[in-house]
Design a protein around this motif. Structure first.
Motif, mmCIF file in Angstrom:
data_model
loop_
_atom_site.group_PDB
_atom_site.id
_atom_site.type_symbol
_atom_site.label_atom_id
_atom_site.label_comp_id
_atom_site.label_asym_id
_atom_site.label_seq_id
_atom_site.Cartn_x
_atom_site.Cartn_y
_atom_site.Cartn_z
ATOM 1 N N ASP A 1 -7.876 -3.069 3.935
ATOM 2 C CA ASP A 1 -6.439 -2.860 4.128
ATOM 3 C C ASP A 1 -5.982 -3.910 5.128
ATOM 4 O O ASP A 1 -6.340 -3.856 6.304
ATOM 5 C CB ASP A 1 -6.150 -1.448 4.661
ATOM 6 N N GLU B 1 -5.448 -3.483 0.054
ATOM 7 C CA GLU B 1 -4.182 -2.788 0.348
ATOM 8 C C GLU B 1 -3.294 -3.670 1.218
ATOM 9 O O GLU B 1 -3.787 -4.346 2.121
ATOM 10 C CB GLU B 1 -4.543 -1.477 1.073
ATOM 11 N N ASP C 1 0.987 0.096 0.186
ATOM 12 C CA ASP C 1 1.151 1.211 1.126
ATOM 13 C C ASP C 1 2.535 1.082 1.771
ATOM 14 O O ASP C 1 3.500 1.730 1.340
ATOM 15 C CB ASP C 1 0.007 1.159 2.159
ATOM 16 N N LYS D 1 -8.575 8.203 0.343
ATOM 17 C CA LYS D 1 -8.825 7.339 1.501
ATOM 18 C C LYS D 1 -8.669 8.183 2.753
ATOM 19 O O LYS D 1 -7.556 8.519 3.151
ATOM 20 C CB LYS D 1 -7.802 6.197 1.482
#
Ligand code: PGA
Ligand code: ZN
Length: 400
Positions: A227, A271, A298, A374
């Motif tokens: 991420d 991400e 996200d 997650k």
């Protein structure tokens, strides 16, 4: 039918105050707590100061929610929107809204004497989602650590999710061993991932080594992901991504940089590789790499169906991160998942960096057939969800 509703302030895993809601019906009880983010997206529903929000809601919201049918989740959630009247929960607070909405769904499930995942629609659920968890991290979750916020692993080859959960924990332990061997200190970040003072390339190296060892031991593939949380790296003034070594990357440079990382480290999940407005940058990366890696939004989508629709129109991603507290109700969460899945996008159910022992997302991830959940790897507020997932998986299997 709701008989009593209580709101209170409790602690989250960072030691910050957060909102917990309890909903009672004649024969049911539900409790849920709001998590909190550190690298929050600017388009998220508005979180209010917990103490103010709870005292206001106790007077202005709760009285309207007594005598309401919790088996009608859509009705309950539209009532929340109606009372709020702002479209983004800035009046009652998204933290109050999400706690109430989820507690209502749990009271409804309890009234029927079934687990939440079954209440929400578990008839066709055949598998639990695989766990995606961070083992090394920095960014907004730990100072002086890595620049990329999260280095993740996911047991892509595991048969049983339970075994995948244990494999992730093994990777986490191996990362510590490898760091210690190199003489690097191993403090932890907000989500329980190691937060070593190392460069991103070094983190990738340690991650790959640990995942390879754990893969061999477990007998199934464990794959890396990241991420980037790129909104945190973006500098609006220059329109560039600003890195610690002084390097500036344009959107195009960033796409190339991430695509190279995907190739070099065989990442299966990325991400927020671009900042939260850059639908076009996401689309460029998705075109280049989307066939071999999940490109997930996200901060880009903030679990908002309108923003997901914009992403669909532009081909921005092949995956959507789902955080119920970004949007405020279970119904809005469902609608975000629904538009994503009907259009062929994968969905990943996610925790926040500030969490409680609440396990609701484990149920939502199963009920909604998310590809991954997650929720970290270690630490009580993370393992609460993972252990619940083990229990749910067991009952899915027993039912077959
Ligand atoms: P947050 O970040 O919960 O601190 O906002 C987690 C993430 O970016 O996925
Ligand atoms: Zn994120």
């Amino acid at each position: 039918i709701t008989r009593g509703i209580t709101l209170r302030i409790i602690l989250d895993s960072r030691g910050k105050k957060t909102v917990e809601a309890e909903v009672r019906t004649e024969n049911g009880f539900g409790r849920a707590a709001a998590p909190g983010g550190a690298s929050t997206g600017i388009y998220e529903a508005v979180v209010r100061d917990p103490s103010d929000a709870v005292s206001d809601a106790t007077i202005q919201v709760i009285p309207h929610l007594i005598g309401v049918d919790v088996s009608d989740q859509i009705g309950f959630d539209s009532l929340l929107h109606e009372i709020d009247g702002t479209g983004n929960f800035s009046r009652i607070g998204a933290n109050v809204a999400v706690a109430l909405s989820l507690a209502a769904s749990k009271a409804a499930a309890d009234s029927r004497n079934i687990p939440l995942w079954q209440h929400i629609g578990g008839v066709f659920v055949a598998h639990a989602p695989r766990p995606l968890g961070n083992v090394i991290g920095g960014g907004a979750h730990a100072p002086y650590a890595t620049e990329i916020q999260e280095f993740l692993v996911v047991p892509t080859g595991c048969e049983r999710v339970r075994d995948g959960i244990f494999a992730n924990a093994r990777v986490h332990a191996l990362v510590r061993e490898l760091l210690t061997k190199r003489g690097i200190s191993t403090g932890k970040g907000d989500e329980g991932a190691w937060a070593p003072p190392i460069s991103d390339p070094d983190a990738f190296e340690v991650l790959s080594e640990a995942a390879d060892i754990a893969s061999d031991e477990a007998g199934f593939e464990i794959s890396p992901g990241i991420d980037v949380a790129a909104s945190q790296l973006y500098d609006p003034e220059s329109g560039m991504y600003r890195y610690r070594d002084g390097r500036l990357r344009s959107s195009e440079d960033q796409v190339t940089y991430i695509a190279d990382l995907i190739d070099e480290y065989e990442l299966v999940y990325v991400e927020d590789p671009l900042y939260e407005e850059d639908y076009a940058g996401f689309a460029a990366l998705n075109r280049e790499t989307g066939n071999r890696c999940l490109i997930c939004g996200d901060d880009l989508f903030v679990t908002n169906k309108k923003r997901i629709q914009d992403g669909l129109t532009q081909g921005s991603t092949n995956c959507v991160l789902i955080k119920p507290n970004q949007i405020g109700t279970l119904t809005d969460t469902f609608e975000a998942i629904d538009i994503a899945q009907r259009n062929g996008l994968e969905t990943v159910m996610s925790h926040r960096s500030g969490e409680t022992e609440d396990t609701t997302i484990a149920h939502l991830a199963c009920a909604f057939n998310c590809v991954f959940i997650k929720t970290g790897v270690v630490g009580g507020e993370r393992t609460a969800k993972l252990n619940e997932l083990i229990r749910i998986e067991e009952s899915i299997y027993e039912r077959k």
